[in-house]
Design an enzyme around this catalytic site. Structure first.
Site, PDB file in Angstrom:
ATOM      1  CD  GLN A 180      15.163  11.284   6.784  1.00  0.00           C
ATOM      2  OE1 GLN A 180      15.893  10.658   6.326  1.00  0.00           O
ATOM      3  NE2 GLN A 180      14.750  11.122   7.918  1.00  0.00           N
ATOM      4  CE1 TYR A 237      -0.491 -15.290 -10.458  1.00  0.00           C
ATOM      5  CE2 TYR A 237      -1.856 -13.464 -11.335  1.00  0.00           C
ATOM      6  CZ  TYR A 237      -0.813 -14.177 -10.179  1.00  0.00           C
ATOM      7  OH  TYR A 237      -0.649 -13.325  -9.186  1.00  0.00           O
ATOM      8  CB  CYS A 283       5.970   4.064  -3.028  1.00  0.00           C
ATOM      9  SG  CYS A 283       4.841   3.453  -1.906  1.00  0.00           S
ATOM     10  CB  CYS A 287      -1.773   2.467   1.592  1.00  0.00           C
ATOM     11  SG  CYS A 287      -1.206   3.706   0.524  1.00  0.00           S
ATOM     12  CD  GLN A 296      -8.542 -10.712 -11.693  1.00  0.00           C
ATOM     13  OE1 GLN A 296      -8.129 -11.075 -10.710  1.00  0.00           O
ATOM     14  NE2 GLN A 296      -8.241 -10.159 -12.898  1.00  0.00           N
ATOM     15  N   GLY A 308      -6.280   1.465  -9.626  1.00  0.00           N
ATOM     16  CA  GLY A 308      -6.111   0.382  -8.656  1.00  0.00           C
ATOM     17  C   GLY A 308      -5.483   1.008  -7.439  1.00  0.00           C
ATOM     18  NE  ARG A 309      -0.096   0.871  -8.653  1.00  0.00           N
ATOM     19  CZ  ARG A 309       0.903   1.162  -8.978  1.00  0.00           C
ATOM     20  NH1 ARG A 309       2.120   1.254  -8.617  1.00  0.00           N
ATOM     21  NH2 ARG A 309       0.864   1.642 -10.423  1.00  0.00           N
TER      22      ARG A 309
HETATM   23  C1  LIG Z   1      17.234  11.124  -0.208  1.00  0.00           C
HETATM   24  C2  LIG Z   1      16.123  10.472   0.176  1.00  0.00           C
HETATM   25  C3  LIG Z   1      15.347   9.634  -0.401  1.00  0.00           C
HETATM   26  C4  LIG Z   1      14.411   8.732   0.090  1.00  0.00           C
HETATM   27  N1  LIG Z   1      13.287   8.173  -0.482  1.00  0.00           N
HETATM   28  C5  LIG Z   1      12.658   7.474   0.204  1.00  0.00           C
HETATM   29  C6  LIG Z   1      11.612   6.663  -0.464  1.00  0.00           C
HETATM   30  O1  LIG Z   1      11.386   6.663  -1.731  1.00  0.00           O
HETATM   31  N2  LIG Z   1      10.888   5.780   0.381  1.00  0.00           N
HETATM   32  C7  LIG Z   1      10.995   5.680   1.509  1.00  0.00           C
HETATM   33  O2  LIG Z   1       9.838   5.146   2.135  1.00  0.00           O
HETATM   34  N3  LIG Z   1      11.546   6.576   2.399  1.00  0.00           N
HETATM   35  C8  LIG Z   1      12.497   7.326   1.629  1.00  0.00           C
HETATM   36  N4  LIG Z   1      13.385   8.104   2.528  1.00  0.00           N
HETATM   37  C9  LIG Z   1      13.398   8.008   3.722  1.00  0.00           C
HETATM   38  C10 LIG Z   1      12.191   8.706   4.421  1.00  0.00           C
HETATM   39  O3  LIG Z   1      12.269  10.042   3.833  1.00  0.00           O
HETATM   40  C11 LIG Z   1      12.292   8.595   6.050  1.00  0.00           C
HETATM   41  O4  LIG Z   1      12.369   7.295   6.441  1.00  0.00           O
HETATM   42  C12 LIG Z   1      11.043   9.419   6.598  1.00  0.00           C
HETATM   43  O5  LIG Z   1      10.948  10.743   6.110  1.00  0.00           O
HETATM   44  C13 LIG Z   1      11.076   9.524   7.851  1.00  0.00           C
HETATM   45  O6  LIG Z   1       9.768  10.224   8.437  1.00  0.00           O
HETATM   46  P1  LIG Z   1       9.901  10.941   9.924  1.00  0.00           P
HETATM   47  O7  LIG Z   1       8.875  11.532  10.105  1.00  0.00           O
HETATM   48  O8  LIG Z   1      10.086   9.937  10.900  1.00  0.00           O
HETATM   49  O9  LIG Z   1      11.263  11.782  10.050  1.00  0.00           O
HETATM   50  P2  LIG Z   1      11.952  12.966   9.295  1.00  0.00           P
HETATM   51  O10 LIG Z   1      11.464  12.799   7.698  1.00  0.00           O
HETATM   52  O11 LIG Z   1      13.317  13.039   9.431  1.00  0.00           O
HETATM   53  O12 LIG Z   1      11.166  14.288   9.818  1.00  0.00           O
HETATM   54  C14 LIG Z   1      11.678  14.644  10.993  1.00  0.00           C
HETATM   55  C15 LIG Z   1      11.457  16.226  11.475  1.00  0.00           C
HETATM   56  O13 LIG Z   1      11.415  16.743  12.621  1.00  0.00           O
HETATM   57  C16 LIG Z   1      11.971  17.859  12.580  1.00  0.00           C
HETATM   58  N5  LIG Z   1      12.841  18.162  13.983  1.00  0.00           N
HETATM   59  C17 LIG Z   1      13.870  17.421  14.598  1.00  0.00           C
HETATM   60  N6  LIG Z   1      13.799  17.868  15.678  1.00  0.00           N
HETATM   61  C18 LIG Z   1      13.179  18.718  15.990  1.00  0.00           C
HETATM   62  C19 LIG Z   1      12.852  19.769  17.156  1.00  0.00           C
HETATM   63  N7  LIG Z   1      13.552  19.447  18.152  1.00  0.00           N
HETATM   64  N8  LIG Z   1      12.093  20.401  16.991  1.00  0.00           N
HETATM   65  C20 LIG Z   1      11.311  20.555  15.833  1.00  0.00           C
HETATM   66  N9  LIG Z   1      11.440  19.817  14.649  1.00  0.00           N
HETATM   67  C21 LIG Z   1      12.384  18.961  14.871  1.00  0.00           C
HETATM   68  C22 LIG Z   1      12.952  17.919  11.263  1.00  0.00           C
HETATM   69  O14 LIG Z   1      13.544  19.190  10.916  1.00  0.00           O
HETATM   70  C23 LIG Z   1      12.168  17.059  10.387  1.00  0.00           C
HETATM   71  O15 LIG Z   1      11.528  17.941   9.443  1.00  0.00           O
HETATM   72  C24 LIG Z   1      14.337   8.941   1.806  1.00  0.00           C
HETATM   73  C25 LIG Z   1      15.283   9.765   2.469  1.00  0.00           C
HETATM   74  C26 LIG Z   1      16.169  10.419   1.727  1.00  0.00           C
HETATM   75  C27 LIG Z   1      17.301  11.459   2.490  1.00  0.00           C
HETATM   76  C1  LIG Z   2      -1.694  -4.968  -4.283  1.00  0.00           C
HETATM   77  C2  LIG Z   2      -2.118  -5.327  -5.627  1.00  0.00           C
HETATM   78  C3  LIG Z   2      -2.749  -6.591  -5.867  1.00  0.00           C
HETATM   79  C4  LIG Z   2      -3.280  -6.692  -6.981  1.00  0.00           C
HETATM   80  N1  LIG Z   2      -3.924  -8.133  -7.311  1.00  0.00           N
HETATM   81  C5  LIG Z   2      -4.404  -8.123  -8.705  1.00  0.00           C
HETATM   82  C6  LIG Z   2      -5.371  -9.295  -8.721  1.00  0.00           C
HETATM   83  O1  LIG Z   2      -5.587 -10.006  -7.700  1.00  0.00           O
HETATM   84  N2  LIG Z   2      -5.854  -9.374 -10.160  1.00  0.00           N
HETATM   85  C7  LIG Z   2      -5.318  -8.735 -11.124  1.00  0.00           C
HETATM   86  O2  LIG Z   2      -5.715  -8.829 -12.110  1.00  0.00           O
HETATM   87  N3  LIG Z   2      -4.240  -7.792 -10.730  1.00  0.00           N
HETATM   88  C8  LIG Z   2      -3.938  -7.365  -9.709  1.00  0.00           C
HETATM   89  N4  LIG Z   2      -3.175  -6.296  -9.444  1.00  0.00           N
HETATM   90  C9  LIG Z   2      -3.240  -5.178 -10.706  1.00  0.00           C
HETATM   91  C10 LIG Z   2      -4.139  -4.112 -10.350  1.00  0.00           C
HETATM   92  O3  LIG Z   2      -5.365  -4.708 -10.838  1.00  0.00           O
HETATM   93  C11 LIG Z   2      -4.030  -3.012 -11.484  1.00  0.00           C
HETATM   94  O4  LIG Z   2      -3.773  -3.712 -12.783  1.00  0.00           O
HETATM   95  C12 LIG Z   2      -2.450  -2.576 -11.351  1.00  0.00           C
HETATM   96  O5  LIG Z   2      -1.981  -2.260  -9.849  1.00  0.00           O
HETATM   97  C13 LIG Z   2      -2.302  -1.176 -12.074  1.00  0.00           C
HETATM   98  O6  LIG Z   2      -3.151  -0.388 -11.730  1.00  0.00           O
HETATM   99  P1  LIG Z   2      -2.860   0.975 -11.002  1.00  0.00           P
HETATM  100  O7  LIG Z   2      -1.640   1.618 -11.649  1.00  0.00           O
HETATM  101  O8  LIG Z   2      -4.045   2.057 -11.084  1.00  0.00           O
HETATM  102  O9  LIG Z   2      -2.609   0.623  -9.568  1.00  0.00           O
HETATM  103  C14 LIG Z   2      -2.872  -6.113  -8.173  1.00  0.00           C
HETATM  104  C15 LIG Z   2      -2.272  -4.925  -7.749  1.00  0.00           C
HETATM  105  C16 LIG Z   2      -1.883  -4.417  -6.393  1.00  0.00           C
HETATM  106  C17 LIG Z   2      -1.312  -3.132  -6.211  1.00  0.00           C
END
Ligand SMILES: Cc1cc2nc3c(=O)[nH]c(=O)nc-3n(C[C@H](O)[C@H](O)[C@H](O)COP(=O)(O)OP(=O)(O)OC[C@H]3O[C@@H](n4cnc5c(N)ncnc54)[C@H](O)[C@@H]3O)c2cc1C
Ligand SMILES: Cc1cc2nc3c(=O)[nH]c(=O)nc-3n(C[C@H](O)[C@H](O)[C@H](O)COP(=O)(O)O)c2cc1C
Length: 645
Positions: free
Chosen positions: A421, A173, A346, A363, A103, A319-320
């Site tokens: 979680q 761009y 995400c 990822c 590209q 893409g993703r």
């Molecule tokens: C409502 C909500 C929304 C979220 N949204 C996002 C998001 O969009 N994006 C994102 O990146 N993060 C999000 N998070 C955070 C994300 O879910 C956590 O960072 C992630 O789940 C951590 O993963 P983990 O495996 O380390 O722990 P956890 O997910 O907490 O898992 C730990 C597991 O260990 C088990 N466990 C604990 N002690 C013991 C034991 N002694 N024996 C056996 N099992 C045990 C528990 O039951 C649990 O299932 C969100 C969190 C919440 C609460």
């Molecule tokens: C990490 C990342 C880098 C990207 N870089 C470019 C790029 O170099 N040129 C471009 O035209 N689009 C770029 N895009 C856009 C993707 O080509 C694509 O159009 C977009 O992610 C939507 O497609 P998807 O929903 O299938 O991911 C990028 C997207 C991501 C996630």
């Protein structure tokens, strides 16, 4: 293959036969060498993606001019010295039967580095949407030089063995800056109405055509709709597109949005359905007779096949999905589509990590992505007995990766289901796909040989009796109880209870804590019909960035629901009649609150740590058990622990 007949059909562009209709679209990786040349890690990343079987693979933004790169390490084709590296990319694609383009890119004004050094240029001296600074206006000599540089770079790509080139006319761009009335206020022949503003794009196309000859396919990637206030619409752009075809475009890659588009729509968040932008591709198809590539949140080849069958587009870009699970096409062809892990959109490890954190591609849910050179593929030297404690993302990933490498793995989860979680996250609006991810990851770990012991809380005695060689402690986090007077009152609950539906909402809700969980809980309340909600956050700014696509959507729905965000405020006391907050030293009672939800963060649940240390048992602590963070850290740490055994 039933359900994939259209997607798997070859397609001819000029003399080039592309073996199927799946496209790997350009995705910047930050995996290049610092001088913009092809690195070993980029080749490894690329090869893993190409193995998906996509017929047409397009390399990421490739700079045509030394002053046209987003950052110094952007993949480059502005000098002959880059040809040998680029040739290796071609060899990778051809080895796997794909046809390859790169590209061609000029960043124009959208580079903070060039803006800061005063070297950024654009059609007019109008500040960048993203960086707020203005470039200098290009002179006619600048324009001629850049037009020429596109042709020269295209010739180098042809020499390197590429099958085609793509011109980046999308996403804000340089070419898109010329097309947009927001960034192009020129009064010469390169400004004016859209047809006049398109002149630069047409000259670039002609320059590339002259350089590569008549038989070499040129794709033009366009934002069919700019999707920004004052930007051009599809109604304006679509009638111009035949002009681009006349000037040399053999494929139109129908993308959308720019860097200024709210919510990072170009790589749309989970709120958008797969194929949501197909109406744009279809409109382009109505006016041109060259192939049109459609794009936007595709995860499922069968859905892509339907789009092609319906005539929305001729080819579909994934893409993703290529980052989350590059085996999606092979799985579909082999009758195992259920094994594909679908992209959660995400953006945590990919576009937002690159753009907001300036880091290399990863990822959130695929620990191999961006780590291909370090990703172990051979079984470990010695198969060990591994206990993984906790079945959240960290534990599941650790268990799968350990079993894949030949260890004897048992995963213990005290809950009745895996997910940790993420089971709560999946209950927030639009996030059902998170539950599907857990189900598929659990099944993948089972296939790899992991033994699951659900409903089993691991204790020190169990570890002592079981005698595992290695323990991976992935016990996650539990809610921290903040020091607020009145927290035990019956109308106070934790985010977990609220989002689990354990608490019937009524009346006015106050959420304490405005991080991701607090915002998700507010969104959940909105979905449940709550019309009156206050969110109190201690920080002066919301910890949920509006620059992140899902964060933007959360804030937007929050605002639209009429909810109130109180920043820089600390909750001190809760009583049956009100909530006392402190704002900048002043105390204030909020009254009429019917329900308080605490979302002030978590504390690591790592009570087994001391025992493991004391007994000298080899162990790794991963994910939220170290510190409450995100899925990407949990997955990465889980994988690394497994790789180190
Ligand atoms: C409502 C909500 C929304 C979220 N949204 C996002 C998001 O969009 N994006 C994102 O990146 N993060 C999000 N998070 C955070 C994300 O879910 C956590 O960072 C992630 O789940 C951590 O993963 P983990 O495996 O380390 O722990 P956890 O997910 O907490 O898992 C730990 C597991 O260990 C088990 N466990 C604990 N002690 C013991 C034991 N002694 N024996 C056996 N099992 C045990 C528990 O039951 C649990 O299932 C969100 C969190 C919440 C609460
Ligand atoms: C990490 C990342 C880098 C990207 N870089 C470019 C790029 O170099 N040129 C471009 O035209 N689009 C770029 N895009 C856009 C993707 O080509 C694509 O159009 C977009 O992610 C939507 O497609 P998807 O929903 O299938 O991911 C990028 C997207 C991501 C996630």
């Amino acid at each position: 293959m039933k359900g994939l007949e259209h997607l798997l059909q070859p397609i001819k562009v000029k003399n080039l036969t592309i073996p199927n209709r799946v496209v790997l679209p350009p995705m910047g990786t930050v995996l290049t060498n610092s001088d913009g040349s092809v690195s070993e890690r980029l080749l490894a990343f690329f090869e893993r993606r190409v193995k998906s079987g996509a017929g047409f693979v397009i390399n990421e933004i490739t700079s045509v001019h030394p002053k046209g790169s987003s950052f110094p390490g952007e993949l480059a084709a502005f000098d002959d010295r880059y040809i040998p590296g680029l040739r290796k990319m071609v060899e990778v694609a051809h080895r796997h039967g794909s046809k390859i383009a790169a590209q061609l890119h000029h960043v124009g004004r959208e580079s903070s580095i060039l803006l800061d050094s005063g070297e950024a240029m654009g059609p007019s001296a109008i500040p960048s949407y993203v960086y707020g600074k203005a470039p200098r206006e290009m002179t006619l000599d600048d324009i001629a030089e850049v037009v020429d540089s596109f042709g020269k770079a295209a010739a180098r790509l042809r020499e390197a063995g590429y099958d085609a080139v793509e011109i980046h006319g999308a996403h804000g761009y340089l070419l898109c800056q010329f097309l947009s009335a927001n960034s192009n206020k020129r009064t010469d022949e390169y400004g004016g109405d859209l047809r006049q503003r398109a002149r630069f794009v047409i000259e670039v196309l002609q320059s590339v055509r002259r350089a590569v000859g008549d038989d070499f396919p040129i794709s033009l990637r366009l934002s069919v709709e700019e999707m920004i206030k004052g930007g051009y619409t599809a109604d304006e752009m679509v009638p111009i597109i035949p002009e681009f075809v006349k000037a040399g475009a053999d494929i139109i890659h129908a993308s959308f949005g720019t860097h200024g588009t709210p919510g990072g729509l170009t790589s749309a968040p989970i709120e958008y359905e797969p194929g949501f932008a197909m109406h744009l591709a279809r409109r382009v198809k109505e006016v041109v007779d060259v192939p049109v590539i459609g794009v936007g949140r595709f995860t499922d080849p069968f859905v892509a096949n339907e789009c092609i069958a319906r005539g929305d587009a001729d080819m579909i870009a994934f893409g993703r999905q290529h980052l989350a699970d590059p085996d999606f096409l092979i799985n579909a062809i082999n009758g195992k589509p259920h094994e594909t892990i679908e992209c959660l959109a995400c953006n945590q490890g990919c576009i937002e990590r690159e753009m907001l954190e300036g880091r290399r591609i990863r990822c959130a849910i695929n620990p191999e992505t961006g780590m291909e050179l370090r990703y172990p593929t051979k079984p470990a030297e010695k198969s060990r007995v591994v206990w993984v404690i906790g079945g959240g993302p960290a534990g599941l990933t650790a268990a799968h990766e350990s079993a894949r490498l030949g260890h004897q793995v048992t995963l213990f989860e005290m809950d009745a289901q895996t997910g940790g979680q993420v089971n709560l996250a999946a209950k927030a609006p639009f996030k059902e796909a998170y539950r599907r991810w857990i189900e598929k990851l659990t099944a993948k770990a089972e296939r790899a040989g992991v033994t699951f012991r659900l409903n089993t809380r691991v204790t020190p005695e169990m570890i002592a009796g079981g005698n595992p060689e290695v323990v991976i402690l992935a016990t996650g986090a539990e809610e921290a109880v903040p020091p607020i007077t009145g927290i035990d009152l019956p109308h106070v609950c934790f985010a977990r209870q609220a989002i689990n539906g354990e608490v019937p909402f009524h009346g006015k809700v106050l959420v304490v804590g405005g991080g991701l969980v607090g915002m998700e809980v507010a969104d959940y309340c909105r979905e449940q019909g709550c019309t009156d909600l206050l969110l109190v956050e201690e920080m002066p700014e919301s910890p949920v960035s509006k620059a992140a696509s899902h964060g933007y959507m959360l804030h937007k729905r929050f605002r639209q629901a009429g909810y109130q965000l109180i920043l820089g405020a600390r909750v001190k006391e809760i009583t049956p009649d009100g909530v006392l907050i402190s704002v900048g030293g002043d105390e204030q009672w909020l009254t009429g609150i019917d329900q308080v939800i605490i979302a002030t963060g978590t504390k690591p649940r790592n009570e087994l740590k001391d025992f493991l240390e004391e007994k000298g048992i080899t162990h790794h602590i991963v994910g939220d058990a170290v510190q409450g963070r995100r899925i990407i850290e949990a997955v990465e740490e889980g994988a690394r622990a497994a790789w180190s055994i």
